[in-house]
Design a protein around this motif. Structure first.
Motif, PDB file in Angstrom:
ATOM      1  N   ILE A   1       0.846  -1.198   0.000  1.00 28.40           N
ATOM      2  CA  ILE A   1       0.000   0.000   0.000  1.00 28.40           C
ATOM      3  C   ILE A   1       0.881   1.247   0.000  1.00 28.40           C
ATOM      4  CG2 ILE A   1      -1.628   1.355   1.372  1.00 28.40           C
ATOM      5  CD1 ILE A   1      -3.036  -0.944   0.083  1.00 28.40           C
ATOM      6  N   TRP A   2       1.961   1.215   0.778  1.00 28.77           N
ATOM      7  CA  TRP A   2       2.890   2.343   0.840  1.00 28.77           C
ATOM      8  C   TRP A   2       3.519   2.606  -0.527  1.00 28.77           C
ATOM      9  CZ3 TRP A   2       7.975   3.573  -0.002  1.00 28.77           C
ATOM     10  CH2 TRP A   2       8.444   4.762   0.582  1.00 28.77           C
ATOM     11  N   ASN A   3       3.957   1.545  -1.204  1.00 23.43           N
ATOM     12  CA  ASN A   3       4.520   1.713  -2.545  1.00 23.43           C
ATOM     13  C   ASN A   3       3.494   2.291  -3.514  1.00 23.43           C
ATOM     14  OD1 ASN A   3       7.261   1.195  -2.708  1.00 23.43           O
ATOM     15  ND2 ASN A   3       7.023  -1.000  -3.049  1.00 23.43           N
ATOM     16  N   SER A   4       2.256   1.858  -3.389  1.00 22.40           N
ATOM     17  CA  SER A   4       1.205   2.404  -4.246  1.00 22.40           C
ATOM     18  C   SER A   4       1.047   3.901  -4.021  1.00 22.40           C
ATOM     19  CB  SER A   4      -0.120   1.687  -3.965  1.00 22.40           C
ATOM     20  OG  SER A   4      -1.180   2.269  -4.697  1.00 22.40           O
ATOM     21  N   ASP A   5       1.129   4.320  -2.759  1.00 17.38           N
ATOM     22  CA  ASP A   5       0.985   5.743  -2.436  1.00 17.38           C
ATOM     23  C   ASP A   5       2.172   6.564  -2.918  1.00 17.38           C
ATOM     24  OD1 ASP A   5      -1.467   5.382  -1.228  1.00 17.38           O
ATOM     25  OD2 ASP A   5      -0.656   5.259   0.810  1.00 17.38           O
ATOM     26  N   PHE A   6       3.393   6.120  -2.572  1.00 19.19           N
ATOM     27  CA  PHE A   6       4.552   6.999  -2.723  1.00 19.19           C
ATOM     28  C   PHE A   6       5.460   6.669  -3.903  1.00 19.19           C
ATOM     29  CE2 PHE A   6       3.429   7.444   1.828  1.00 19.19           C
ATOM     30  CZ  PHE A   6       3.114   8.794   1.792  1.00 19.19           C
ATOM     31  N   ARG A   7       5.362   5.455  -4.444  1.00 21.33           N
ATOM     32  CA  ARG A   7       6.069   5.164  -5.695  1.00 21.33           C
ATOM     33  C   ARG A   7       5.153   5.428  -6.885  1.00 21.33           C
ATOM     34  NH1 ARG A   7       7.171  -0.878  -7.316  1.00 21.33           N
ATOM     35  NH2 ARG A   7       8.715  -0.945  -5.645  1.00 21.33           N
TER      36      ARG A   7
END
Length: 352
Positions: A231-237
């Motif tokens: 989820i973090w990668n989806s947000d910030f990458r």
């Protein structure tokens, strides 16, 4: 005649005499059918009114109580949509500290029961069919687990937004933020939801449900999987386009926070500028410059590995292996780098 069924909306007028021989009673029968049709439709949602035929027994004009079968997804109609929205709100309240773990367990059972009651009322299941009840609990876990990961990511994002406003007093989206507390809370809550599934299978006397298989085969993965890191990668990458975690299975150190701001100084004559990296590990705080250079001829000056920036400040010992391993997988970069390399279009593990 007593076993005949009348499908409203499909009966042609020239077949009336085949259904009702006594024409003198036709008007009376027609009015009864209209009343039953109105009664049934008031209990159906808009989606079902448009798609489902109404079935009656002609000789007594009562609803033909047959089981039509479960839908492909119990969350695919207006009732399911509304329940998923409610679950999403509930999980956000959970991460805001407004809901306890015990409340969450009770709410999971309540949602399973409500879904079974609704599907039974729609004559899609008898309420006792094992396969149907397994579908209800399985899909309930899928939605709860997904909303758990989304709520963890949203809590992390809102906290990062507050950091940006605190330190830079702007509303720009040129920042990223990682708080490992949400990683561990997301994992713990996922485990708690699996325990809720186990309790429901015992209560409804079902065979075991494989939660790993549900997650592996889920279609709810456009914004990451069922874990905090994806989820973090989806947000910030993929969306912000300024940080990336190369291996999503990498475990962060506890009590770890990282805030990155792409640009905090003006460009120099040779197109150099600094970003800012604030890292907290336990009780230790680090505030680092992140040197970038925009050459427009290559991307080598546009990305930095976080461990490379930290290694001069943080001792490389065996006790710090988890910190080193995690930061080696973390990179920060400029929006230009994201645009040039297309890293924001990469999903899952991505080793540049």
């Amino acid at each position: 005649m007593s076993d005949s069924t009348l499908h409203i909306g499909t009966l042609a007028s020239n077949n009336v005499n085949n259904i009702v021989n006594d024409t003198s009673k036709y008007d009376e029968y027609k009015e009864k059918v209209k009343e039953l049709e109105k009664e049934l439709q008031t209990r159906k949602d808009t989606f079902e009114k448009m798609t489902e035929p109404l079935v009656y027994v002609c000789d007594c004009y009562q609803k033909f109580n047959v089981v039509t079968g479960m839908p492909k997804s119990t969350f695919g109609d207006s009732f399911g949509y509304a329940m998923q929205k409610e679950i999403s709100d509930y999980m956000q309240d959970f991460y805001a500290g407004k809901v306890s773990r015990e409340d969450l367990d009770s709410y999971f059972e309540k949602c399973c029961t409500s879904m079974r009651t609704y599907r039974t009322g729609q004559h899609q299941t008898s309420g006792t069919n094992e396969a149907d009840n397994t579908q209800i609990v399985s899909e309930m876990y899928e939605v709860f687990a997904k909303e758990n990961a989304r709520a963890a990511g949203q809590a992390n994002y809102q906290e990062g937004k507050a950091w940006n406003e605190k330190y830079y007093s702007d509303g720009h989206s040129d920042w990223t933020y990682y708080n490992s507390d949400y990683y561990y809370q997301c994992n713990d809550t996922n485990a708690a939801l699996r325990e809720s599934v186990r309790k429901m299978t015992e209560k409804w006397e079902l065979d075991g449900i494989d939660c790993d298989e549900i997650e592996a085969n889920s279609s709810l993965t456009l914004d990451g999987g069922f874990d905090f890191n994806s989820i973090w990668n989806s947000d910030f990458r993929n969306q912000v386009g300024r940080s990336s975690l190369a291996k999503e299975s990498t475990i962060p150190p506890e009590n770890f926070k990282m805030f990155f701001k792409e640009q905090v100084t003006s460009f120099t004559e040779d197109n150099k500028f600094n970003g800012n990296l604030k890292i907290t590990i336990g009780k230790n705080n680090y505030d680092l410059n992140v040197p970038f250079q925009t050459l427009r001829t290559g991307s080598e000056g546009e990305i930095r590995n976080v461990w490379d920036l930290m290694e001069d400040y943080y001792s490389d010992t065996k006790d710090n292996s988890k910190v080193k391993n995690f930061l080696r997988n973390m990179s920060v970069f400029t929006r230009w780098y994201s645009y040039e390399t297309g890293i924001n279009d990469r999903f899952g593990d991505y080793l540049r």
